[in-house]
Scaffold this active site. Sequence first.
Site, mmCIF file in Angstrom:
data_model
loop_
_atom_site.group_PDB
_atom_site.id
_atom_site.type_symbol
_atom_site.label_atom_id
_atom_site.label_comp_id
_atom_site.label_asym_id
_atom_site.label_seq_id
_atom_site.Cartn_x
_atom_site.Cartn_y
_atom_site.Cartn_z
ATOM 1 N N LYS A 50 -9.069 -15.369 16.253
ATOM 2 C CA LYS A 50 -9.175 -14.826 14.894
ATOM 3 C C LYS A 50 -10.404 -13.948 14.648
ATOM 4 C CE LYS A 50 -5.455 -16.983 13.479
ATOM 5 N NZ LYS A 50 -5.251 -18.230 12.785
ATOM 6 N N ASP B 294 1.329 -14.559 12.447
ATOM 7 C CA ASP B 294 0.151 -15.032 11.725
ATOM 8 C C ASP B 294 -0.701 -13.807 11.359
ATOM 9 O OD1 ASP B 294 -2.204 -16.125 10.832
ATOM 10 O OD2 ASP B 294 -2.462 -17.492 12.518
ATOM 11 N N GLU C 120 0.819 -1.205 0.000
ATOM 12 C CA GLU C 120 0.000 0.000 0.000
ATOM 13 C C GLU C 120 0.857 1.260 0.000
ATOM 14 O OE1 GLU C 120 -3.318 -0.234 -0.455
ATOM 15 O OE2 GLU C 120 -2.729 -2.341 -0.659
ATOM 16 N N HIS D 15 -1.976 10.570 -0.019
ATOM 17 C CA HIS D 15 -2.303 9.337 -0.739
ATOM 18 C C HIS D 15 -2.232 9.531 -2.256
ATOM 19 C CE1 HIS D 15 -3.566 7.825 3.135
ATOM 20 N NE2 HIS D 15 -3.495 6.636 2.591
#
Lengths: 423, 423, 423, 423
Positions: free
Chosen positions: D250, D324, D119, D415
């Site tokens: 999760k 993870d 990104e 951006h």
Amino acid sequence: MTGKRGLTQQHVMRILGGESPDVVAARLAPDLANLPDVPAGSAKVTRERAEALWEETGLDQESRKTLLDGAAAEELPLYQGNIENAIGLMKMPLGLAGPLRINGVSAKGDYHIPLATTEAALVASYHRGCRLLTAAGGCSAMVLYESLSRAPAFVFKTAPDACRFIIWAMERLEDFQKVAATTTSHGKLIDMGVTMEGNHVYLNFEFTTGDASGQNMVTIAGQAICDFIVENSPVSPVRHYVESNLSGDKKASTKAYTTTRGKKVTAEALLSAELVKKHLHTTPRAMEQYWQMSAIGGVLSGTLGIHGHFANGLTALYLATGQDAACVAESATGVTRFEVTAEGDLYATVTLPGIMVGTVGGGTGLPTQKACLQLMGLHGAGKARALAEVCAGLLLAGELSIIGALSAGHFARAHRKLARDRK
Amino acid sequence: MTGKRGLTQQHVMRILGGESPDVVAARLAPDLANLPDVPAGSAKVTRERAEALWEETGLDQESRKTLLDGAAAEELPLYQGNIENAIGLMKMPLGLAGPLRINGVSAKGDYHIPLATTEAALVASYHRGCRLLTAAGGCSAMVLYESLSRAPAFVFKTAPDACRFIIWAMERLEDFQKVAATTTSHGKLIDMGVTMEGNHVYLNFEFTTGDASGQNMVTIAGQAICDFIVENSPVSPVRHYVESNLSGDKKASTKAYTTTRGKKVTAEALLSAELVKKHLHTTPRAMEQYWQMSAIGGVLSGTLGIHGHFANGLTALYLATGQDAACVAESATGVTRFEVTAEGDLYATVTLPGIMVGTVGGGTGLPTQKACLQLMGLHGAGKARALAEVCAGLLLAGELSIIGALSAGHFARAHRKLARDRK
Amino acid sequence: MTGKRGLTQQHVMRILGGESPDVVAARLAPDLANLPDVPAGSAKVTRERAEALWEETGLDQESRKTLLDGAAAEELPLYQGNIENAIGLMKMPLGLAGPLRINGVSAKGDYHIPLATTEAALVASYHRGCRLLTAAGGCSAMVLYESLSRAPAFVFKTAPDACRFIIWAMERLEDFQKVAATTTSHGKLIDMGVTMEGNHVYLNFEFTTGDASGQNMVTIAGQAICDFIVENSPVSPVRHYVESNLSGDKKASTKAYTTTRGKKVTAEALLSAELVKKHLHTTPRAMEQYWQMSAIGGVLSGTLGIHGHFANGLTALYLATGQDAACVAESATGVTRFEVTAEGDLYATVTLPGIMVGTVGGGTGLPTQKACLQLMGLHGAGKARALAEVCAGLLLAGELSIIGALSAGHFARAHRKLARDRK
Amino acid sequence: MTGKRGLTQQHVMRILGGESPDVVAARLAPDLANLPDVPAGSAKVTRERAEALWEETGLDQESRKTLLDGAAAEELPLYQGNIENAIGLMKMPLGLAGPLRINGVSAKGDYHIPLATTEAALVASYHRGCRLLTAAGGCSAMVLYESLSRAPAFVFKTAPDACRFIIWAMERLEDFQKVAATTTSHGKLIDMGVTMEGNHVYLNFEFTTGDASGQNMVTIAGQAICDFIVENSPVSPVRHYVESNLSGDKKASTKAYTTTRGKKVTAEALLSAELVKKHLHTTPRAMEQYWQMSAIGGVLSGTLGIHGHFANGLTALYLATGQDAACVAESATGVTRFEVTAEGDLYATVTLPGIMVGTVGGGTGLPTQKACLQLMGLHGAGKARALAEVCAGLLLAGELSIIGALSAGHFARAHRKLARDRK
């Protein structure tokens, strides 16, 4: 006995009270011996029925004297249609907060607000906030949106079937509006949301409900639309329900923030440091700081909004005015915001994403409830938005008072003092 | 006017009612003209004070006659300590549900449950569920945990300071317990949680509160602990508050599921398909299927638990028995679960993570409220856990009835019928 | 050391490791001694810049050899515009799940799905689910809605000012659409929501974003609209922000369920008991029962949806295909539902209220990411909806596999076995 | 086509693309024709297996050249135990933020922080925040608590049975600790929470996991405890599961705030107005004001904490260091707080209630991941708490940078600029 386990063990021993787990467990088994008669319920509300119920049940006659004294027995029939299996009347004290000056779109003037509660310090605290707001020329208030939903759900064999159904249903909004109109002249179907989850389809029908709170209105209209759907849909649902729990009925939900249940309403005021000092014994910056900490406290505890105690004032006003007090579960949520302006004043505002209020229907026509509405000039048609604005103003007063007390360190003292000389 | 924008525009036009935005905005400005007198509040509850308040405020005399009739004026002093600025009494009808057989750890027997409400069909629906449960030999019920927290907060210069404070405070639990004990003989400090967020420290004090609901008890004990801390801490907080909004007081929160506010309680029953058919006109599988859909409906709407309408029965029972009805906002959450057993029966259970109930203090000693508690044999010391079990049993009855009605397609019909012949 | 306090104390002692609180606290103070040089950042991605950065920072040369080996140095310029201060490349292994047959509106065929992960058992588990679904003739899948929001916020002096602004803004949607169109040919402004909180106004602009994920697109369009507003609004905001945190960007939120972030997508399949037995070694009823328990487990823990482990497969597919992996925070939420049909089959479905995916822009054009998309035939324009459907199908496969393993009691075994022989 | 219905209709037409609903629905049906072979999965990670997989599947050979080039084929065996069905390697660019000075309990020094992302602007934004913090002498950081839970669930016939089981289990914590110890030398069972819901019992086992992230560790220990329970419990569960979805694994959950998943960590800094101006081109008060508005924006959207974009930096650091990445779903939540001090400085802090990090196990030993950890001196035993503190410091830097940009009105510009010259 470290950790949470230790605490749980202590609790279990407290609960068992010296008895063995087996003995206690045995108490919990179903027991078919000597089953009592359960009387058939009755929707008829008369003195005779009530007295018969007292006789049949053989309940404590002292209680009867209190709950069904002569006056209660006499006025009981007035409650026909608001209660079943009637046995008497419950009484709660009413206190007055205000006058609170409200500069609203619909509410305009100085309101004496009746509050029904049994909690010491509640009326006093709201009254203090009203004093402050009125001294500042009042608060502004406005209803930002109105809508009440009923959300039937339809189960199909498969998602493609569900899709075909949705495509059909979306073309039928006008038909649904006609069907709804056959069931109510006050309610209007204004939109339909569609939520699909696998082969489940939720249709979220949004209504305006006039001056009624409107839950029954949208249930009955929703049922009529369901009947129409079942009869006309080219894809038959496997099963369907008039309400699927998606509407948020009687439950706090974050959905309230993206849609509205009932009336979305806001109130605000600008208060000089001088007034804050005089009435709350603290400063705008101290209140902004408390607000900030409590905002995070709320987030850490997993609450749905940011506020102090909307439930207190809202419940008391709901009870006084014949609203459905169970709606506190869904209505008592929202955002309080306090900040210091560039000029050093306190900007204070509350926004409630969805409060359920009405000035007709429900309990609003009962004797004391109607009297409370009339006392504010808010009984009957054309008054519901004004009542919503009064709610917002009252809650703003309450937030100012409680956050003022917490900022000034007076919170515990007030509670100690006012509850002390209870009988 | 497509989209949400279109709906909002329609609403705005409805609200403006033909007036220009500027005209309406002008109504909302603070208005210092002709400010009304706001009477000093009064905690004294006497007929004379109430009458004086009616005189001073010049409010509608019709309302006065209803709210402060002769009987009300006479018994008003009994409410001293439960209200301020008293002006009269509010009345609500009471209906009876049950008898409900409860096989609980503390509650044991057949309970006639008084419910105060103004909502048509509510008592009838709970009564129907009680009938079913009693026919099955009753439901089991038990209090799983008890705890009430007060969460003061302390602000420090920096996080390291906050840390040093925490290390000190953790060693002082016994001191805090002694301090708390000087303020109450019923409440006991049982644990202290610590939440740190940057330089903010929240101490979450957990208490048992005997047979009282206990909010004031823990506020007063919490204040005493705060005073002790400020006097003795080696690291002085920049500022502190007796409550930080972390306790979940009067607000629905997910915290309730990992801790407890008040009493955590569960009830369950096993019901044969035959009984389900007879009382609810539906089947265990149909109820399981509705449960499943409504569980997802609730999740999609962002509610905090999975249930139908805990708020209805809980509010009505709270009102009848002098509980703080504003606590419905925090208590009316939890989990309902229906499933079909291997034998084809319906297993039904409700669990409420934290309900606030007491059988002493608050409004429990007021005339009609005390009568309602006595009618169940649940007034006074030693009865709070039993009352919590009755709450759970009642809500299980209500969930069975409403989910039965929704599964059978009878929900709208019942509401239409029972509200129809209101006066 | 009972209770939570006891655990916290143990933790503190572990952390302090024998040192005094004061010594440890001293380590935490700001330290202005020997401040390091912080290099000016650089958006230029070349071998020379990377090597210069390694030289200047004096970091470990072993690491350099691994992260910036010859091949990495050579291809580094390909990452221009996707990274700043580039120092080399990170590598993760790719595994293949499937082929998974998808019968979607946009995706149609048998997909070999590349997954990038370092977690043992992950690919194996998803592969197992794909096997099952493909054996059943595949799963259906469809995009239910598309929308991406950017939510600027505007602060006014007072709520009435805010109201006037809203009334003006609602009339300007067409203007806003024109302004947005000057910044993007792919994105389209389709609606505008309005949220008012006191004197704060949030405008929630909803866009479709073509085949790009679209965050930058809506930011730039949002800024242009803000500029237009500030120039043209008859009521000037005191301050304003192009994003107010209301859009849900990069955060799990319940808002996703009432609106959509990215693509709302669902997948479903009907699986015979025989197939469930063969592939998962369990039964439809056992899986329904696990689903039910885990649904409640999720609710009790305060999660936002009902599912097993969407994050695992979604992250792995996002990483393989050049999606913004940080979006997992917002996308990995939704509803899984398993139920037994009247015929005894397993009906299984997943619905994700909002996943962020694109097949152009972002990281989708980088070498390995593009190769992964091409391997599925999903690179470039016109493919984003198909990719979303593949995501849903994959997650359905994963939920079947993990819930199958948990129902059959094989969950721990699989993890033990597959992680065992790591190097 | 007003309202939400109108938008949904437009979407449906877009999706159907001119085809009839029936044609589209037909595409969605299961299709058993020409089912593809699904290869048996393989946990063996070798060049030969990978090449065989490419052959068998007949996938695009261009993709193969990119994903399994010579270097990739050679190092593939190093990933044994971290992947199944391996077909090659994915590559992402790494950028460097910092050095960031961290004054932590465990982390102490100037850290160059490697970030893996695709990104644009992400590394630049975090780097800018690091610059500011380092110029201020660094941020402080500390791990506040450590714990990882596994929550098996047990179903009983009735709640009384469940109760008896709980009483038994609470007495067996020491046994459970012994059983757990047979499966791991790094993990330690430290507490056990009990959640009862009707006849369901959830045992929440809390572990410390040494320097590993620990999910597999607690799964295997949890399974061993379950086996012990089933063998020894005096009340046999009807069924049980090693994980019940109560652990929050999760998934973002509010439970994280009352317990901890992984490591609870905080970081803070005090920044002069001069530094804020120099690095962020804005003022402390402007940042406090943005923070306040965005806090409410977050609450209104139903997010779980108050922060800007934790997910961005956390994902990039997780990816670089072999964590993870799917854990971002649960870890990227928490509280950012900015406030102006009495002296006019900016107090800035972040607190993350539970981040999953490890410096051994999982992906931490893979080539580039290990190199990234080594570059910070954080690979291997004894480093996990320091890594958690680096995470907190990095996220504080990121929040300062993004909120600075939003306050200054520079967000969109950054951006636009950094993504512009992508290849």
